[in-house]
Design an enzyme around this catalytic site. Structure first.
Site, PDB file in Angstrom:
ATOM      1  N   CYS A 132     -37.117  25.340  -9.675  1.00  0.00           N
ATOM      2  CA  CYS A 132     -37.422  23.851  -9.743  1.00  0.00           C
ATOM      3  C   CYS A 132     -36.276  22.999  -9.474  1.00  0.00           C
ATOM      4  O   CYS A 132     -36.161  21.820  -9.094  1.00  0.00           O
ATOM      5  CB  CYS A 132     -37.986  23.514 -11.107  1.00  0.00           C
ATOM      6  N   GLU A 153     -35.021  18.343 -23.108  1.00  0.00           N
ATOM      7  CA  GLU A 153     -34.310  17.424 -22.296  1.00  0.00           C
ATOM      8  C   GLU A 153     -33.775  16.057 -22.969  1.00  0.00           C
ATOM      9  O   GLU A 153     -32.933  15.605 -22.584  1.00  0.00           O
ATOM     10  CB  GLU A 153     -35.148  17.188 -21.022  1.00  0.00           C
ATOM     11  N   HIS A 174     -45.833  18.869 -10.232  1.00  0.00           N
ATOM     12  CA  HIS A 174     -44.569  19.491 -10.299  1.00  0.00           C
ATOM     13  C   HIS A 174     -44.454  20.218  -8.660  1.00  0.00           C
ATOM     14  O   HIS A 174     -45.011  21.398  -8.659  1.00  0.00           O
ATOM     15  CB  HIS A 174     -44.276  20.422 -11.424  1.00  0.00           C
ATOM     16  N   PHE A 180     -36.772  27.351 -13.816  1.00  0.00           N
ATOM     17  CA  PHE A 180     -36.839  28.807 -14.318  1.00  0.00           C
ATOM     18  C   PHE A 180     -35.774  29.765 -14.135  1.00  0.00           C
ATOM     19  O   PHE A 180     -35.102  29.358 -12.844  1.00  0.00           O
ATOM     20  CB  PHE A 180     -38.077  29.242 -13.787  1.00  0.00           C
TER      21      PHE A 180
END
Length: 427
Positions: free
Chosen positions: A177, A328, A354, A413
């Site tokens: 990502c 986050e 996403h 990931f």
């Protein structure tokens, strides 16, 4: 002294459309691109929804679809976004040294051909047990060599170099990502080091296929809120239950500042900060104390020579998973202290899903548009506050705001973390 890098062209192909202004308008209106999966029958999967690119063809950017029949969806998206960014920049209308023009992408693997793989498995199981020889024979019969070559993640970058005559550095990174953000950061470093003057950078990906959906369902990472697809992606909301798969591509033209000024280029902003770290923890879990995310944001601030109170907006990684959003938020508070409560933070994945490898580049373009128009896109579907997520997430409605500098986070990931910072160009 390092050379300065500005963005002079942008382009994308997204679940909300492929036109910059049309997609930006949709984001500001809080529209969602999530719907039921149409690319294959997902009725037997726990997750039946995704943010697909719909009603778009490579023909829209002047390419003959027949010429691209062996290339996967992600390559089509990459070509579409890149042609838009290159045209937007006007670089091909100027004197251009091909050896000083490079490509750096964060693109995923090629489209998985589930149909032909199924044919191979059926042939292999004809006798009741798996027969490798029959599997291979069927593969040699039904697979096309060009389609197999297109599985390699470097192929979109190779195609773009050929399309635009870019003979400079050509690279691809696949850091999940964080990939396209890392590609943009590393491309900027190439220009800073005087190894190129122009870089086409960004990413492309599509994992909306049976293998992709199966893998993420096994990881329990996807939302299963199938009842209302547009409500499924709920970053920072207490009821969030996973991310929604998206697909697409986004590209930017990075250009050395003096070159851009000499040709009178339109400048969207300056890339002033880049940080990259690894959690070195677990493959699919972020570090519970956010150590990689914290150090990544701090490195980007250091690279930009900024204090924490000089950031006006953060486009969060904001996946809508329980762990990511909590960690986050924790990391932002650690980096910015009490200032964290004064900085608007939003997740546009609430609307686009996403885009995996293409997510970071997409969100950086959104930061540039927020700076241009002085308005912040919302986090939609934010309905029930989570005590662990207590920042200002620009809930549900876009907000006019002073925005001179914006930060974009991408956490992947494998524990990869990338932060980019862009600034309004003032000369």
């Amino acid at each position: 002294m390092d050379r300065r890098v500005v963005i002079t062209g942008i382009g994308w192909v997204t679940p909300l459309g492929a036109d910059i202004e049309g997609v930006w308008k949709a984001l500001l209106e809080g529209r969602s691109g999530v719907d039921y999966i149409s690319l294959f029958d997902a009725s037997h999967f726990p997750t039946k929804i995704a943010a697909e690119v719909r009603n778009w063809s490579i023909a829209e950017v002047g390419e003959d679809p027949e010429d691209w029949r062996h290339q996967g969806r992600h390559t089509h998206f990459a070509v579409g976004a890149a042609k838009k960014a290159v045209a937007d920049s006007g670089i091909l209308e100027t004197r251009l040294d091909p050896s000083r023009f490079g490509v750096y992408l964060g693109s995923g693997e090629g489209q998985q051909d589930f149909h032909r793989f199924s044919q191979m498995m059926v042939a292999a199981l004809e006798g009741g047990q798996f027969d490798l020889a029959r599997f291979m024979r069927k593969g040699l019969e039904v697979l096309h060599p060009m389609s197999e070559l297109e599985q390699e993640p470097n192929m979109p970058a190779a195609h773009l170099a050929s399309l635009f005559g870019a003979e400079g550095p050509n690279l691809n990174c696949l850091t999940a990502c964080a990939a396209s953000s890392q590609a943009i950061g590393e491309a900027a470093e190439i220009i800073r080091r005087n190894e190129a003057d122009l870089m086409l950078a960004g990413g492309a990906h599509s994992m909306i296929h049976p293998f992709g959906l199966t893998g993420f369902n096994l990881l329990t990472a996807l939302s299963t809120y199938n009842e209302e697809p547009t409500k499924a992606s709920r970053p920072f909301d207490r009821r969030r239950d996973g991310f929604v798969l998206g697909e697409g591509a986004s590209m930017v033209i990075l250009e050395e500042l003096q070159r851009a000024k000499r040709r009178g280029a339109k400048i969207y902003g300056e890339l002033i900060g880049y940080g990259s770290t690894a959690d070195a923890f677990r493959i699919t879990d972020v570090h519970p104390e956010g150590r990689g995310a914290i150090s990544c944001m701090r490195l980007a601030l250091q690279d930009a020579r900024l204090a924490p109170d000089q950031i006006d907006y953060i486009n969060a990684h904001g996946t809508s998973t329980a762990i990511n959003d909590r960690v986050e938020t924790l990391a932002i508070k650690e980096v910015f202290g009490h200032q964290a409560y004064k900085i608007p933070v939003s997740s546009t994945k609430s609307m686009m899903g996403h885009l995996i490898a293409a997510a970071g580049a997409t969100e950086l373009i959104i930061c540039l548009l927020a700076i241009r128009d002085q308005i912040l896109p919302p986090t939609i579907n934010y309905e029930e506050p989570d005590p662990d997520c207590d920042l200002d997430y620009v809930p549900n409605k876009a907000r006019p705001a002073r925005c001179h500098r914006a930060m974009s986070n991408s956490f992947g990931f494998g524990g990869q973390n990338v932060t980019l910072i862009v600034e309004r160009f003032t000369g």
